[in-house]
Write a protein that holds these residues in place. Sequence first.
Motif, PDB file in Angstrom:
ATOM      1  N   VAL A   1      35.717  42.198  26.916  1.00 38.73           N
ATOM      2  CA  VAL A   1      36.093  42.573  25.553  1.00 38.73           C
ATOM      3  C   VAL A   1      34.787  42.985  24.892  1.00 38.73           C
ATOM      4  N   ALA A   2      34.743  44.201  24.354  1.00 35.30           N
ATOM      5  CA  ALA A   2      33.540  44.699  23.691  1.00 35.30           C
ATOM      6  C   ALA A   2      33.896  45.129  22.279  1.00 35.30           C
ATOM      7  N   ALA A   3      33.022  44.801  21.319  1.00 34.30           N
ATOM      8  CA  ALA A   3      33.275  45.177  19.933  1.00 34.30           C
ATOM      9  C   ALA A   3      31.963  45.174  19.159  1.00 34.30           C
ATOM     10  N   PHE A   4      31.954  45.935  18.068  1.00 38.73           N
ATOM     11  CA  PHE A   4      30.832  45.843  17.152  1.00 38.73           C
ATOM     12  C   PHE A   4      30.855  44.456  16.522  1.00 38.73           C
ATOM     13  N   SER A   5      29.723  44.005  15.990  1.00 45.69           N
ATOM     14  CA  SER A   5      29.670  42.632  15.510  1.00 45.69           C
ATOM     15  C   SER A   5      28.897  42.519  14.200  1.00 45.69           C
ATOM     16  N   THR A   6      29.165  41.420  13.507  1.00 41.19           N
ATOM     17  CA  THR A   6      28.412  41.027  12.322  1.00 41.19           C
ATOM     18  C   THR A   6      28.221  39.519  12.374  1.00 41.19           C
ATOM     19  N   ASP A   7      27.397  39.032  11.495  1.00 38.02           N
ATOM     20  CA  ASP A   7      27.208  37.585  11.314  1.00 38.02           C
ATOM     21  C   ASP A   7      26.831  36.860  12.606  1.00 38.02           C
ATOM     22  N   ARG A   8      26.008  37.493  13.435  1.00 32.17           N
ATOM     23  CA  ARG A   8      25.570  36.816  14.655  1.00 32.17           C
ATOM     24  C   ARG A   8      24.510  35.777  14.294  1.00 32.17           C
ATOM     25  N   ALA A   9      24.658  34.587  14.836  1.00 28.47           N
ATOM     26  CA  ALA A   9      23.680  33.524  14.609  1.00 28.47           C
ATOM     27  C   ALA A   9      23.658  32.618  15.832  1.00 28.47           C
ATOM     28  N   ARG A  10      22.550  31.942  16.019  1.00 30.19           N
ATOM     29  CA  ARG A  10      22.413  31.021  17.152  1.00 30.19           C
ATOM     30  C   ARG A  10      21.823  29.727  16.632  1.00 30.19           C
ATOM     31  N   ARG A  11      22.432  28.618  16.986  1.00 35.90           N
ATOM     32  CA  ARG A  11      21.974  27.304  16.527  1.00 35.90           C
ATOM     33  C   ARG A  11      21.700  26.427  17.727  1.00 35.90           C
ATOM     34  N   LYS A  12      20.489  25.902  17.785  1.00 37.03           N
ATOM     35  CA  LYS A  12      20.114  24.964  18.853  1.00 37.03           C
ATOM     36  C   LYS A  12      19.784  23.631  18.201  1.00 37.03           C
ATOM     37  N   SER A  13      20.240  22.557  18.811  1.00 34.86           N
ATOM     38  CA  SER A  13      19.994  21.232  18.248  1.00 34.86           C
ATOM     39  C   SER A  13      19.946  20.189  19.354  1.00 34.86           C
ATOM     40  N   VAL A  14      19.408  19.040  19.001  1.00 34.64           N
ATOM     41  CA  VAL A  14      19.329  17.892  19.898  1.00 34.64           C
ATOM     42  C   VAL A  14      20.091  16.746  19.235  1.00 34.64           C
ATOM     43  N   GLN A  15      20.885  16.036  20.014  1.00 34.67           N
ATOM     44  CA  GLN A  15      21.611  14.892  19.489  1.00 34.67           C
ATOM     45  C   GLN A  15      20.648  13.725  19.298  1.00 34.67           C
ATOM     46  N   GLY A  16      20.704  13.084  18.132  1.00 30.80           N
ATOM     47  CA  GLY A  16      19.821  11.952  17.906  1.00 30.80           C
ATOM     48  C   GLY A  16      20.084  11.293  16.570  1.00 30.80           C
ATOM     49  N   GLU A  17      19.351  10.210  16.339  1.00 33.55           N
ATOM     50  CA  GLU A  17      19.464   9.461  15.093  1.00 33.55           C
ATOM     51  C   GLU A  17      18.212   8.625  14.887  1.00 33.55           C
ATOM     52  N   ASN A  18      18.027   8.148  13.668  1.00 31.21           N
ATOM     53  CA  ASN A  18      16.959   7.204  13.361  1.00 31.21           C
ATOM     54  C   ASN A  18      17.561   5.822  13.236  1.00 31.21           C
ATOM     55  N   ARG A  19      16.872   4.824  13.789  1.00 30.02           N
ATOM     56  CA  ARG A  19      17.346   3.438  13.719  1.00 30.02           C
ATOM     57  C   ARG A  19      16.294   2.573  13.044  1.00 30.02           C
ATOM     58  N   THR A  20      16.776   1.595  12.299  1.00 34.84           N
ATOM     59  CA  THR A  20      15.879   0.665  11.624  1.00 34.84           C
ATOM     60  C   THR A  20      15.833  -0.635  12.415  1.00 34.84           C
ATOM     61  N   TYR A  21      14.604  -1.112  12.653  1.00 36.32           N
ATOM     62  CA  TYR A  21      14.394  -2.347  13.399  1.00 36.32           C
ATOM     63  C   TYR A  21      13.733  -3.382  12.491  1.00 36.32           C
ATOM     64  N   GLY A  22      13.431  -4.543  13.065  1.00 35.42           N
ATOM     65  CA  GLY A  22      12.816  -5.631  12.309  1.00 35.42           C
ATOM     66  C   GLY A  22      11.562  -5.191  11.561  1.00 35.42           C
ATOM     67  N   GLY A  23      11.386  -5.749  10.373  1.00 37.95           N
ATOM     68  CA  GLY A  23      10.211  -5.419   9.571  1.00 37.95           C
ATOM     69  C   GLY A  23      10.305  -4.030   8.945  1.00 37.95           C
ATOM     70  N   GLY A  24      11.486  -3.398   9.017  1.00 40.82           N
ATOM     71  CA  GLY A  24      11.661  -2.092   8.389  1.00 40.82           C
ATOM     72  C   GLY A  24      11.145  -0.912   9.200  1.00 40.82           C
ATOM     73  N   ARG A  25      10.743  -1.184  10.447  1.00 40.87           N
ATOM     74  CA  ARG A  25      10.260  -0.070  11.284  1.00 40.87           C
ATOM     75  C   ARG A  25      11.410   0.855  11.635  1.00 40.87           C
ATOM     76  N   ARG A  26      11.145   2.152  11.628  1.00 43.94           N
ATOM     77  CA  ARG A  26      12.156   3.159  11.965  1.00 43.94           C
ATOM     78  C   ARG A  26      11.719   3.908  13.215  1.00 43.94           C
ATOM     79  N   ARG A  27      12.662   4.094  14.106  1.00 43.04           N
ATOM     80  CA  ARG A  27      12.383   4.805  15.349  1.00 43.04           C
ATOM     81  C   ARG A  27      13.433   5.896  15.554  1.00 43.04           C
ATOM     82  N   SER A  28      13.001   6.983  16.147  1.00 45.51           N
ATOM     83  CA  SER A  28      13.900   8.084  16.466  1.00 45.51           C
ATOM     84  C   SER A  28      14.427   7.901  17.885  1.00 45.51           C
ATOM     85  N   ILE A  29      15.731   8.019  18.027  1.00 48.59           N
ATOM     86  CA  ILE A  29      16.386   7.929  19.332  1.00 48.59           C
ATOM     87  C   ILE A  29      17.082   9.271  19.567  1.00 48.59           C
TER      88      ILE A  29
END
Length: 124
Positions: free
Chosen positions: A20-48
């Motif tokens: 299927v071929a067509a002219f296009s608009t609004d082309r975009a590419r998004r790259k991301s990594v799954q993760g979160e920040n966690r809080t540990y004892g003493g308020g330390r924060r680490r990225s996982i």
Amino acid sequence: MATLNLTRVWINLMSTGEPVAAFSTDRARRKSVQGENRTYGGGRRRSISQVGVTDIITVTLRRVTTAQRDLLEQWLGREVMYRDYRGQRAVGVLFDLDIREYKAERDLYDVATAVQVVTWVEGA
């Protein structure tokens, strides 16, 4: 020597190569990594974070015919190859289509979709 000028986005079904071929608009590419920040004892924060990069290509295909729209609907959930006029190429899966009709031309549509890229090895 022949020269090939690509002016459109091509989406091919991987199992058959059907295009299927067509002219296009609004082309975009998004790259991301799954993760979160966690809080540990003493308020330390680490990225996982998890290994691997999520890659999503969004595109709106312009002036797609009814036959092309029907093909894209059949390809939902199946592997497709995405190529554009810049030479970018990716293999992924279509999970949804946002179809908008043209009022003046009954056989034409704009189709917005996102190709969710999968890991793919080229070659034998």
